[in-house]
Write a protein that holds these residues in place. Structure first.
Motif, PDB file in Angstrom:
ATOM      1  N   THR A  10       0.822  -1.213   0.000  1.00 35.69           N
ATOM      2  CA  THR A  10       0.000   0.000   0.000  1.00 35.69           C
ATOM      3  C   THR A  10       0.856   1.263   0.000  1.00 35.69           C
ATOM      4  O   THR A  10       0.707   2.121  -0.875  1.00 35.69           O
ATOM      5  CB  THR A  10      -0.965   0.007   1.201  1.00 35.69           C
ATOM      6  OG1 THR A  10      -1.754  -1.177   1.159  1.00 35.69           O
ATOM      7  CG2 THR A  10      -1.857   1.227   1.179  1.00 35.69           C
ATOM      8  N   LEU A  11       1.757   1.391   0.962  1.00 37.44           N
ATOM      9  CA  LEU A  11       2.599   2.583   1.046  1.00 37.44           C
ATOM     10  C   LEU A  11       3.486   2.739  -0.193  1.00 37.44           C
ATOM     11  O   LEU A  11       3.555   3.839  -0.761  1.00 37.44           O
ATOM     12  CB  LEU A  11       3.433   2.576   2.326  1.00 37.44           C
ATOM     13  CG  LEU A  11       4.338   3.782   2.535  1.00 37.44           C
ATOM     14  CD1 LEU A  11       3.528   5.078   2.604  1.00 37.44           C
ATOM     15  CD2 LEU A  11       5.178   3.604   3.796  1.00 37.44           C
ATOM     16  N   LEU A  23       3.278   6.034  -2.549  1.00 34.57           N
ATOM     17  CA  LEU A  23       4.464   6.858  -2.781  1.00 34.57           C
ATOM     18  C   LEU A  23       4.821   6.915  -4.263  1.00 34.57           C
ATOM     19  O   LEU A  23       5.182   7.976  -4.778  1.00 34.57           O
ATOM     20  CB  LEU A  23       5.649   6.323  -1.983  1.00 34.57           C
ATOM     21  CG  LEU A  23       5.612   6.567  -0.488  1.00 34.57           C
ATOM     22  CD1 LEU A  23       6.753   5.833   0.194  1.00 34.57           C
ATOM     23  CD2 LEU A  23       5.673   8.051  -0.177  1.00 34.57           C
ATOM     24  N   SER A  24       4.730   5.779  -4.942  1.00 36.84           N
ATOM     25  CA  SER A  24       5.034   5.759  -6.378  1.00 36.84           C
ATOM     26  C   SER A  24       4.056   6.635  -7.153  1.00 36.84           C
ATOM     27  O   SER A  24       4.458   7.375  -8.050  1.00 36.84           O
ATOM     28  CB  SER A  24       5.002   4.319  -6.906  1.00 36.84           C
ATOM     29  OG  SER A  24       6.028   3.566  -6.306  1.00 36.84           O
ATOM     30  N   LEU A  50      10.142  10.832  -4.542  1.00 32.72           N
ATOM     31  CA  LEU A  50       9.103   9.967  -3.978  1.00 32.72           C
ATOM     32  C   LEU A  50       8.895   8.713  -4.815  1.00 32.72           C
ATOM     33  O   LEU A  50       8.633   7.634  -4.282  1.00 32.72           O
ATOM     34  CB  LEU A  50       7.787  10.734  -3.829  1.00 32.72           C
ATOM     35  CG  LEU A  50       7.791  11.847  -2.779  1.00 32.72           C
ATOM     36  CD1 LEU A  50       6.461  12.587  -2.783  1.00 32.72           C
ATOM     37  CD2 LEU A  50       8.100  11.305  -1.399  1.00 32.72           C
ATOM     38  N   LEU A  51       9.041   8.839  -6.129  1.00 32.02           N
ATOM     39  CA  LEU A  51       8.917   7.678  -7.009  1.00 32.02           C
ATOM     40  C   LEU A  51      10.000   6.651  -6.672  1.00 32.02           C
ATOM     41  O   LEU A  51       9.717   5.453  -6.563  1.00 32.02           O
ATOM     42  CB  LEU A  51       9.015   8.111  -8.470  1.00 32.02           C
ATOM     43  CG  LEU A  51       8.918   7.007  -9.522  1.00 32.02           C
ATOM     44  CD1 LEU A  51       7.573   6.290  -9.434  1.00 32.02           C
ATOM     45  CD2 LEU A  51       9.124   7.601 -10.916  1.00 32.02           C
ATOM     46  N   SER A  52      11.230   7.111  -6.493  1.00 32.28           N
ATOM     47  CA  SER A  52      12.317   6.168  -6.193  1.00 32.28           C
ATOM     48  C   SER A  52      12.113   5.512  -4.824  1.00 32.28           C
ATOM     49  O   SER A  52      12.379   4.317  -4.663  1.00 32.28           O
ATOM     50  CB  SER A  52      13.684   6.853  -6.280  1.00 32.28           C
ATOM     51  OG  SER A  52      13.858   7.812  -5.281  1.00 32.28           O
ATOM     52  N   SER A 100      11.631   1.488  -4.411  1.00 30.67           N
ATOM     53  CA  SER A 100      12.540   0.754  -3.536  1.00 30.67           C
ATOM     54  C   SER A 100      11.775  -0.042  -2.472  1.00 30.67           C
ATOM     55  O   SER A 100      12.081  -1.210  -2.211  1.00 30.67           O
ATOM     56  CB  SER A 100      13.515   1.739  -2.872  1.00 30.67           C
ATOM     57  OG  SER A 100      14.569   1.054  -2.242  1.00 30.67           O
ATOM     58  N   LEU A 101      10.752   0.578  -1.891  1.00 35.08           N
ATOM     59  CA  LEU A 101       9.928  -0.110  -0.888  1.00 35.08           C
ATOM     60  C   LEU A 101       9.117  -1.249  -1.512  1.00 35.08           C
ATOM     61  O   LEU A 101       8.961  -2.316  -0.907  1.00 35.08           O
ATOM     62  CB  LEU A 101       8.986   0.877  -0.205  1.00 35.08           C
ATOM     63  CG  LEU A 101       9.595   1.747   0.874  1.00 35.08           C
ATOM     64  CD1 LEU A 101       8.629   2.851   1.270  1.00 35.08           C
ATOM     65  CD2 LEU A 101       9.978   0.911   2.077  1.00 35.08           C
TER      66      LEU A 101
END
Length: 155
Positions: free
Chosen positions: A34-35, A39-40, A129-131, A135-136
């Protein structure tokens, strides 16, 4: 979120939340995406709204950045400790996970400095924020795959 400072502050707050959460013992749940997806999406929206100058160099550096943070996501996903408690898979980040987060942030900053020095800083600033989201997401995917591997071994 057109202001890069606002995006950076959001990223720092999210990273603090993520680190705190990852260091706690918690069940491995399917909601781990979800997060990263939020963020993406925010990161993509920020990129579109920022209208940074797009050059071949900027696109190349942004692609390298996204590949590198995804790679760190793989390493962090492998560093997470997995165990079973009451028949449920649990996870907890380790000291190695924290060290890999520090490296992720350091490399991301280094690539941003390099991009700025080469005149492509606006594009890499807009991908912050995309990166983080990518990454997450990769980290969560690796953890999910590790747990799924247990089911294949047991089944």
């Amino acid at each position: 979120m057109e202001n890069p400072l606002v995006a950076a502050l959001v990223a720092v707050a999210v990273l603090a939340l993520v680190l705190t959460r990852q260091l706690r013992e918690r069940p491995v749940a399917g909601r781990g995406f979800t997060l990263p997806l939020v963020l993406s999406a925010l990161g993509f929206l920020t990129l579109v709204q920022a209208h940074p100058p797009v050059t071949a160099l900027g696109v190349g550096l942004a692609a390298v950045e996204l590949a590198v943070v995804a790679g760190f996501g793989v390493l962090r996903g492998r560093s997470v400790q997995l165990f079973v408690k009451d028949g449920v898979p649990y996870q907890r980040g380790s000291a190695r996970t924290v060290a890999l987060w520090v490296l992720t942030v350091g490399v991301r900053i280094g690539l941003g400095v390099l991009a700025a020095a080469l005149g492509a800083g606006a594009l890499t600033e807009a991908t912050l924020l995309l990166s983080l989201g990518i990454s997450l997401a990769v980290q969560a995917l690796v953890v999910q795959q590790r747990v799924a591997g247990w089911a294949r071994i047991d089944g």
